[in-house]
Motif scaffolding. Structure first.
Motif, mmCIF file in Angstrom:
data_model
loop_
_atom_site.group_PDB
_atom_site.id
_atom_site.type_symbol
_atom_site.label_atom_id
_atom_site.label_comp_id
_atom_site.label_asym_id
_atom_site.label_seq_id
_atom_site.Cartn_x
_atom_site.Cartn_y
_atom_site.Cartn_z
ATOM 1 N N SER A 284 -32.190 -0.455 16.611
ATOM 2 C CA SER A 284 -31.209 0.451 16.027
ATOM 3 C C SER A 284 -31.838 1.823 15.814
ATOM 4 O O SER A 284 -32.893 1.947 15.190
ATOM 5 C CB SER A 284 -30.712 -0.108 14.687
ATOM 6 N N ARG B 172 -21.918 4.126 14.059
ATOM 7 C CA ARG B 172 -22.488 2.863 13.596
ATOM 8 C C ARG B 172 -22.871 2.003 14.798
ATOM 9 O O ARG B 172 -22.179 1.973 15.800
ATOM 10 C CB ARG B 172 -21.482 2.082 12.741
ATOM 11 N N ASP B 173 -23.961 1.269 14.646
ATOM 12 C CA ASP B 173 -24.379 0.315 15.676
ATOM 13 C C ASP B 173 -23.641 -1.008 15.506
ATOM 14 O O ASP B 173 -23.297 -1.413 14.392
ATOM 15 C CB ASP B 173 -25.884 0.018 15.556
ATOM 16 N N VAL C 125 -24.643 -4.743 15.589
ATOM 17 C CA VAL C 125 -25.944 -5.388 15.421
ATOM 18 C C VAL C 125 -25.848 -6.889 15.707
ATOM 19 O O VAL C 125 -24.799 -7.503 15.531
ATOM 20 C CB VAL C 125 -26.522 -5.147 14.009
ATOM 21 N N ALA D 46 -29.837 -4.152 18.040
ATOM 22 C CA ALA D 46 -28.627 -3.331 18.082
ATOM 23 C C ALA D 46 -28.172 -3.232 19.530
ATOM 24 O O ALA D 46 -29.006 -3.193 20.453
ATOM 25 C CB ALA D 46 -28.895 -1.940 17.523
ATOM 26 N N GLN E 85 -25.792 2.394 21.889
ATOM 27 C CA GLN E 85 -24.713 3.382 21.937
ATOM 28 C C GLN E 85 -24.773 4.184 23.228
ATOM 29 O O GLN E 85 -23.775 4.723 23.693
ATOM 30 C CB GLN E 85 -24.814 4.324 20.730
ATOM 31 N N ARG F 67 -20.149 1.348 20.338
ATOM 32 C CA ARG F 67 -20.123 2.154 19.121
ATOM 33 C C ARG F 67 -19.102 1.571 18.158
ATOM 34 O O ARG F 67 -17.941 1.353 18.532
ATOM 35 C CB ARG F 67 -19.788 3.618 19.425
#
Length: 592
Positions: free
Chosen positions: A177, A183-184, A186, A198, A201, A226
């Protein structure tokens, strides 16, 4: 029950048969679009990926085949053998409309229940139903056309980049990450309790590592993830055309990609893209269009009228200018007769962008109407009309506030008015523009620090490097976006490859040396070993296909998309997993 093929082989696709095949025997296979029984004749419209073919069965041709054909229903999957003959009643609306297949035998390969959605073009059915039965939705000819376009586009990209010396390479889906703006997603690790992978993105760090590795030119058509709020052109998992090149500058990357864009749009849409594509600095895009992805298919440019009204008696204008803001306007064509209720709705619209209000001037032949005319001198109103180049019948809309609010609200209003006036309704234009000279960083007032506009590895323009420490907000980036009809199609930058400059960049962004190494250590470590000058670009592949397929919804170009809540009605994902899996992952849920 379905019959087996028993060695029967398809010889041609339904939609490929033409008059050149007259007299030939063929075997076709597909789904029944519809059936018509006209007494001694049964007609089936048989559909496959390539189109629809009319098949006729007659008692006089083969009674057993006729009787079996009469048993089939819509969406039965069948195989038919017969002779290609001329059609007595041609249908000029389909490519196979001059011929038909005289059915001599038929196998019912599988039966079908009545489908919950119609298998037809331009289906007007609730999106949730379409997504729940996506495998049926994808049978529709207009959907299959989209995915042929998607395939063709991907092939053109691969062929072009291969011819230009690129290697297609894969990068990991399970990674670390790193902060990249959203936001990732996970993934918990079973082997490392309490630790997480992660989903990427973008492959940003890995493609830079490949440049350090000496691969010179890399690309892949890759899934990215994402966890962000969705809209019409956004999905939680999406596809990028990703590329990175060594020993290049911005001109090299732009030149190569202009040729790629030209090739794609010519081969897929038969649209000529004139090169070089126009370039526009970020500052010009914001000042004229209130957006870093301007739609240039229509006018209504934003014009700064601050110098004209700086001495006027209108308090709203004076307060904005005294607080360092500006007064700007757009001229809306053929709208001077707009009613007060409509203008009030426009005022409410700009307030959603934090504007305090909306002033207006209706410019009619022999008459000027405006609620602020009593605060402006006649020559001031005339100067506004001249500067904005308004014509008789135009409505001038004015916002006064701090620059960011003025530009954002007028930029959005400009687009809203273009829709209301249907300026783009029948516009088939493809208007490309490169946006360049982006700010390198912007100041986050909530966190009281600078943040990267693209990512921390974007190189500043050489002449702006001296301002990195003294005035970071002034620094422009070696970044570039390709914009099409008001949508960002792709973007990239030249990367920092000098260690000392990278450290300075981290300092500007508020990273300590330790935190920078904690987040990006594997890349910084690699940069100790002779990184080449490099840069790249990534396209939103789904968004590109949207333009090529002429759809405004990204879900139309993804085979199995999620809905607006990132939920899949087809598979019902996300869903719960059993307690055993949770225990293996050392995960416990606590009630809030």
């Amino acid at each position: 029950m379905g019959e087996a093929l028993n060695g029967l082989k398809r010889t041609i696709m339904c939609g490929e048969i033409r008059e050149s095949h007259l007299g030939q025997k063929h075997v076709v296979m597909g789904w029944v679009q519809r059936k018509r029984n006209l007494g001694g004749l049964v007609f089936l419209d048989l559909r496959d990926r390539e189109g629809i073919l009319q098949v006729v069965f007659g008692e006089g041709i083969n009674k057993a085949a006729f009787e079996k054909a009469d048993l089939v229903k819509s969406e039965y999957c069948v195989a038919v053998e017969g002779e290609v003959v001329k059609r007595e009643a041609p249908n000029e609306n389909i490519p196979t409309g001059m011929i038909e297949l005289k059915g001599e035998s038929i196998k019912i390969l599988s039966e079908s229940e009545t489908p919950p959605i119609y298998i037809k073009e331009n289906l007007d059915t609730d999106e949730m139903i379409r997504l729940k039965y996506r495998y049926l939705d994808l049978r529709r000819p207009d959907m299959q056309k989209i995915f042929k376009i998607r395939h063709k586009t991907a092939k053109i990209v691969r062929d072009f980049l291969d011819e230009n010396g690129f290697l297609e390479m894969e990068t990991p889906m399970l990674t670390k990450s790193t902060p990249e703006g959203a936001r990732d997603y996970v993934v918990p690790s079973r082997n490392y309790p309490g630790m997480f992978y992660a989903l990427p993105q973008s492959p940003q760090l890995f493609k830079q590592l490949l440049m350090v590795s000496g691969y010179d030119k890399y690309f892949q058509i890759v899934k990215c993830f994402r966890d962000e709020d969705l809209r019409a052109n956004r999905q939680p998992e999406f596809t990028q055309i990703d590329m990175e090149l060594s020993f290049v500058d911005m001109e090299d990357i732009i030149s190569l990609n202009e040729k790629l864009i030209q090739k794609i749009f010519k081969e897929v849409k038969n649209v000529g893209v004139k090169l070089p594509i126009r370039r526009m600095p970020y500052s010009e895009a914001m000042n004229k269009y209130g957006s870093d992805k301007p739609d240039l298919r229509f006018g209504m440019e934003i014009v700064d009228i601050s110098d004209i009204v700086k001495e006027c008696d209108f308090k709203v204008f004076k307060d904005a200018l005294e607080n360092g803001g500006s007064v700007r306007a757009i001229s809306v064509p053929n709208s001077a007769d707009m009613g007060r209720k409509q203008i009030d709705k426009l005022t409410d619209f700009v307030k959603t962008f934090k504007a305090k209000g909306l002033a207006w001037i209706a410019y009619k032949e022999g008459e000027i109407k405006s609620p602020i005319s009593k605060f402006l001198k006649e020559e001031e109103i005339g100067a506004i009309i001249n500067k904005i180049d308004a014509k008789f019948g135009d409505l001038i809309l004015i916002v006064a506030d701090k620059n960011s609010v003025v530009l954002q609200s007028l930029g959005a209003l400009r687009l809203d008015m273009a829709k209301k006036l249907e300026l783009l309704k029948d516009n088939k234009e493809f208007n490309f523009v490169w946006i360049t000279e982006f700010p390198l960083v912007s100041y986050n007032e909530e966190e009281e620090r600078y943040q990267a506009e693209h990512h921390p590895f974007t190189a500043p323009m050489d002449e702006d490097i001296p301002f990195l420490e003294t005035d970071p907000g002034r620094v422009r980036a070696k970044a570039y976006d390709i914009v099409l009809n008001g949508e960002e199609l792709g973007g990239g930058s030249i990367r920092i490859h000098d260690t000392s400059l990278q450290e300075k960049m981290f300092q500007v962004l508020g990273f300590t040396k330790e935190s920078a190494w904690e987040r990006f250590g594997f890349l910084l470590d690699a940069f100790k070993f002779g990184p080449p000058p490099h840069g790249g670009l990534a396209y939103g592949f789904d968004r590109m296909v949207m333009f090529l397929a002429e759809t405004e919804n990204i879900k139309d170009v993804i085979a199995f998309p999620k809905n607006q809540n990132a939920y899949c009605p087809l598979t019902e994902a996300p869903n719960v997993i059993d307690q055993k899996q949770l225990m293996e992952l050392n995960i416990n849920f606590q009630e809030k």
